[in-house]
Motif scaffolding. Structure first.
Motif, PDB file in Angstrom:
ATOM      1  N   ARG A 151      -5.942   9.121  -8.692  1.00  0.00           N
ATOM      2  CA  ARG A 151      -4.835   8.200  -8.398  1.00  0.00           C
ATOM      3  C   ARG A 151      -4.365   7.435  -9.634  1.00  0.00           C
ATOM      4  N   VAL A 168      -2.166  -5.914  -3.693  1.00  0.00           N
ATOM      5  CA  VAL A 168      -1.664  -4.855  -2.816  1.00  0.00           C
ATOM      6  C   VAL A 168      -1.826  -5.294  -1.367  1.00  0.00           C
ATOM      7  N   ALA A 211       0.845  -1.194   0.000  1.00  0.00           N
ATOM      8  CA  ALA A 211       0.000   0.000   0.000  1.00  0.00           C
ATOM      9  C   ALA A 211       0.883   1.248   0.000  1.00  0.00           C
ATOM     10  N   GLY A 212       0.488   2.205  -0.818  1.00  0.00           N
ATOM     11  CA  GLY A 212       1.231   3.448  -0.913  1.00  0.00           C
ATOM     12  C   GLY A 212       2.206   3.506  -2.069  1.00  0.00           C
ATOM     13  N   ALA A 250      -1.496  -4.605   2.733  1.00  0.00           N
ATOM     14  CA  ALA A 250      -1.662  -3.454   3.632  1.00  0.00           C
ATOM     15  C   ALA A 250      -0.362  -3.096   4.346  1.00  0.00           C
ATOM     16  N   SER A 275      -0.288   5.650  -5.042  1.00  0.00           N
ATOM     17  CA  SER A 275      -0.911   5.460  -3.725  1.00  0.00           C
ATOM     18  C   SER A 275      -1.791   4.218  -3.718  1.00  0.00           C
ATOM     19  N   LEU A 276      -1.193   3.096  -4.084  1.00  0.00           N
ATOM     20  CA  LEU A 276      -1.938   1.842  -4.147  1.00  0.00           C
ATOM     21  C   LEU A 276      -2.633   1.549  -2.828  1.00  0.00           C
ATOM     22  N   LYS A 277      -3.824   0.975  -2.937  1.00  0.00           N
ATOM     23  CA  LYS A 277      -4.610   0.573  -1.781  1.00  0.00           C
ATOM     24  C   LYS A 277      -4.917  -0.919  -1.878  1.00  0.00           C
ATOM     25  N   PRO A 278      -5.122  -1.579  -0.764  1.00  0.00           N
ATOM     26  CA  PRO A 278      -5.483  -3.007  -0.836  1.00  0.00           C
ATOM     27  C   PRO A 278      -6.710  -3.267  -1.712  1.00  0.00           C
ATOM     28  N   GLU A 279      -7.638  -2.329  -1.755  1.00  0.00           N
ATOM     29  CA  GLU A 279      -8.825  -2.518  -2.584  1.00  0.00           C
ATOM     30  C   GLU A 279      -8.546  -2.409  -4.079  1.00  0.00           C
ATOM     31  N   ASP A 280      -7.322  -2.040  -4.437  1.00  0.00           N
ATOM     32  CA  ASP A 280      -6.929  -2.065  -5.851  1.00  0.00           C
ATOM     33  C   ASP A 280      -6.543  -3.475  -6.303  1.00  0.00           C
TER      34      ASP A 280
END
Length: 122
Positions: free
Chosen positions: A65, A120, A14-15, A122, A83-88
């Motif tokens: 993003r 991704v 993430a990030g 966390a 800014s990758l997120k786990p939901e990606d």
């Protein structure tokens, strides 16, 4: 006949930022969309770019993003994710559409690549 090949998917934290690539093998220049899909869910629209790159469109969930671009001389389309997120986390697909189609609908795409996995943590 058009062949699409996605690449660039990987395990990321993430990030981080990530660039996905879509290689388009065909006789013409095509409008391209990116979609993503997770198990048990429908394919979700992410981003679109017109044939000349002059028009782009993004899903509200990723706007700001994600950035789509293209290099027509190389027949490549890119999806930059920051800014990758786990939901990606999903399999990301690129698909051929047209400048006048409803590019947010999977049915309006004639060819798809096999997808590239983005995971991704966390």
């Amino acid at each position: 006949q058009v062949t699409l090949v996605e690449s660039g998917g990987r395990l990321a934290q993430a990030g981080e930022s990530l660039r996905l690539s879509c290689s388009v093998i065909g006789r013409s220049i095509y409008a391209i969309s990116w979609f993503r899909q997770t198990p048990g869910k429908e394919r979700e629209f992410v981003a679109f770019i017109s044939r000349d790159g002059g028009t782009t469109d993004y899903a509200d969930s990723v706007n700001g993003r994600f950035s789509i671009s293209r290099e027509n001389a190389k027949k490549m389309v890119f999806l930059d994710i920051r800014s990758l997120k786990p939901e990606d986390t999903a399999v990301y697909f690129c698909g051929v559409t047209s400048d006048i189609s409803d590019h947010r609908i999977p049915f309006e795409h004639t060819y798809w690549g096999p997808g590239t996995q983005v995971t991704v943590s966390a």
